[in-house]
Design a protein around this motif. Structure first.
Motif, short mmCIF file in Angstrom:
data_model
loop_
_atom_site.label_atom_id
_atom_site.label_comp_id
_atom_site.label_asym_id
_atom_site.label_seq_id
_atom_site.Cartn_x
_atom_site.Cartn_y
_atom_site.Cartn_z
N LEU A 121 -10.02 8.59 -43.54
CA LEU A 121 -9.42 8.34 -44.85
C LEU A 121 -7.98 8.83 -44.90
CD1 LEU A 121 -9.60 7.42 -47.79
CD2 LEU A 121 -10.61 9.64 -48.35
N GLN A 122 -7.71 9.97 -44.30
CA GLN A 122 -6.33 10.47 -44.25
C GLN A 122 -5.43 9.49 -43.51
OE1 GLN A 122 -5.04 13.26 -45.70
NE2 GLN A 122 -3.01 12.70 -44.93
N LEU A 123 -5.90 9.01 -42.36
CA LEU A 123 -5.09 8.10 -41.55
C LEU A 123 -4.87 6.76 -42.25
CD1 LEU A 123 -6.63 8.76 -38.02
CD2 LEU A 123 -4.33 9.39 -38.78
N VAL A 124 -5.90 6.21 -42.90
CA VAL A 124 -5.72 4.90 -43.53
C VAL A 124 -4.87 5.04 -44.79
CG1 VAL A 124 -7.76 4.80 -45.07
CG2 VAL A 124 -6.92 2.73 -43.96
N SER A 125 -4.93 6.19 -45.46
CA SER A 125 -4.05 6.41 -46.61
C SER A 125 -2.59 6.44 -46.16
CB SER A 125 -4.42 7.73 -47.30
OG SER A 125 -5.74 7.69 -47.80
N GLU A 126 -2.33 7.14 -45.06
CA GLU A 126 -0.97 7.19 -44.52
C GLU A 126 -0.50 5.81 -44.09
OE1 GLU A 126 -1.33 10.05 -41.42
OE2 GLU A 126 -1.43 11.78 -42.79
N GLU A 127 -1.40 5.04 -43.47
CA GLU A 127 -1.03 3.69 -43.02
C GLU A 127 -0.75 2.77 -44.20
OE1 GLU A 127 -1.04 0.70 -39.69
OE2 GLU A 127 -0.18 2.61 -40.24
N ALA A 128 -1.62 2.81 -45.22
CA ALA A 128 -1.41 1.96 -46.40
C ALA A 128 -0.10 2.32 -47.09
CB ALA A 128 -2.59 2.13 -47.36
N ASP A 165 7.52 0.63 -46.21
CA ASP A 165 8.37 -0.07 -45.23
C ASP A 165 8.49 -1.56 -45.51
OD1 ASP A 165 8.62 2.37 -44.03
OD2 ASP A 165 7.41 1.88 -42.26
N GLU A 166 7.41 -2.18 -45.99
CA GLU A 166 7.41 -3.63 -46.15
C GLU A 166 7.71 -4.08 -47.58
OE1 GLU A 166 7.07 -5.98 -43.82
OE2 GLU A 166 6.96 -4.45 -42.25
N HIS A 167 7.45 -3.22 -48.57
CA HIS A 167 7.52 -3.68 -49.96
C HIS A 167 8.37 -2.79 -50.86
CE1 HIS A 167 4.63 -6.74 -48.91
NE2 HIS A 167 3.79 -5.83 -48.48
N ALA A 194 3.89 4.84 -53.95
CA ALA A 194 2.81 4.35 -53.10
C ALA A 194 1.57 5.22 -53.26
CB ALA A 194 3.25 4.33 -51.64
N PHE A 195 1.75 6.53 -53.29
CA PHE A 195 0.65 7.47 -53.45
C PHE A 195 -0.09 7.22 -54.77
CE2 PHE A 195 -0.26 12.37 -53.18
CZ PHE A 195 -1.60 12.11 -52.98
N ILE A 196 0.67 7.07 -55.84
CA ILE A 196 0.07 6.83 -57.14
C ILE A 196 -0.59 5.45 -57.20
CG2 ILE A 196 0.58 6.49 -59.60
CD1 ILE A 196 2.73 8.70 -59.28
N ALA A 223 1.20 -9.43 -49.58
CA ALA A 223 0.64 -9.60 -48.23
C ALA A 223 0.89 -8.30 -47.46
CB ALA A 223 1.31 -10.78 -47.52
N PRO A 224 0.26 -8.12 -46.30
CA PRO A 224 0.51 -6.89 -45.56
C PRO A 224 1.96 -6.70 -45.14
CG PRO A 224 -1.42 -8.05 -44.70
CD PRO A 224 -0.75 -8.97 -45.66
N PHE A 225 2.60 -7.80 -44.79
CA PHE A 225 3.97 -7.74 -44.27
C PHE A 225 4.89 -8.63 -45.10
CE2 PHE A 225 0.98 -7.15 -40.78
CZ PHE A 225 1.42 -5.94 -40.24
#
Length: 307
Positions: free
Chosen positions: A243-250, A256-258, A265-267, A303-305
């Protein structure tokens, strides 16, 4: 290496692990479609409720059909695999495996259950039937170093076991070797989030995949795009670490993309998005947990990117 003419790979053309030295059995252009014939995760060794998982060859688990190289895919790109259709056969199995799963100390094991799959329904027994949700568990590309068994998940994909990886899903894989080297297997007629007994309805079938490329952009782990949302993944030994890793990735993709700030982003991830688990069949020696974040497609992050 075969020349891409029939755009079909048989279930005898398989790999048992994802590594950096994969050689393609087929090369296709971006935009082309391939039909993959896939085995069930037990490679046909369990065919009735009398066949137990303790009696099979465990080295023949979770093969994946392929690999397919996509022409032009280079490290730093994303290989895009769009699942056009998933067609299981008429029967599948689920098992209880000694030592695996959250309830294993409360049940008799090993046990095998046979399921019938007909007209979009799965029949478990005379009392219990439920809708089929065909999907694929093993989807991945070549790694950039370590060779990993198809039973494991990682930055390359592998045994992601995400029940959302059915018809209509578009998965972005980070390319680590030229061509990407995509393979797919481990079909389920249905699988719930968590997959807590370590199997879904394990089944053979066919999968239609259309390939594309996104040049010069990639995530750390595979990212899935659906009609209404997109989902980064991450895997670790525990769900808390995943969960920590996917939170950082999201958050990284949003920043970076949006154009989100880290704070926004955190909120946003907390108030509008859903953290979840794809697979967490603990206790299971050597197997981790796979987390995902579900991010709605809105104008600010459609979208993701960013294109």
């Amino acid at each position: 290496m075969a020349v891409a003419t029939g755009h079909r790979l048989g279930r005898d053309q398989v790999i048992w692990s994802f590594g950096p030295e994969l050689e393609p059995v087929l090369e296709v252009e971006p935009g082309e479609t391939v039909t993959f014939e896939t085995n069930d995760c037990f490679t046909g060794q369990i065919r009735s409720e009398d066949d137990l998982v303790t009696e099979i060859d465990l080295s023949r688990i979770n093969n994946a059909t392929g690999p397919v190289a996509v022409r032009g895919a280079e490290p730093g790109d994303s290989l895009v695999a769009e699942i056009l259709d998933v067609r299981p056969i008429e029967w599948g199995v689920a098992t209880l495996i000694p030592g695996f799963g959250q309830l294993i100390d409360q049940v008799r094991s090993p046990v095998t259950r046979l399921f019938r799959v007909e007209d979009g329904l799965i029949r478990m027994n005379e009392r219990v039937s439920f809708p089929a949700r065909p999907m694929v568990g093993v989807v991945g590309v070549a790694t950039d170093g370590e060779e990993l068994s198809n039973g494991l998940a990682g930055r390359h994909g592998g045994n992601l076991d995400d029940h959302l990886h059915g018809k209509g899903a578009k998965i972005y894989f980070p390319v680590r070797r030229p061509g990407g080297m995509f393979a797919v297997g481990d079909m389920h007629a249905s699988m719930g989030d968590g997959e807590i007994c370590f199997t879904g309805v394990e089944i053979a079938g066919e999968v239609d995949i259309r390939f594309d490329l996104l040049e010069g952009k990639q995530a750390t782990w595979p990212v899935t795009e659906l009609a209404d949302r997109w989902l980064p993944h991450a895997t670790a030994d525990s769900f808390e670490a995943a969960l920590q890793l996917v939170s950082e990735e999201a958050a990284r993709l949003l920043v970076d993309e949006h154009g989100f700030s880290v704070e926004d982003a955190f909120i946003f991830l907390s108030v509008a998005c859903d953290a979840g688990v794809a697979q967490a069949c603990k206790p299971a020696p050597q197997f981790g947990a796979i987390a995902r974040f579900s991010i709605p497609k809105i104008d600010a992050c459609p979208a993701p990117f960013a294109r």
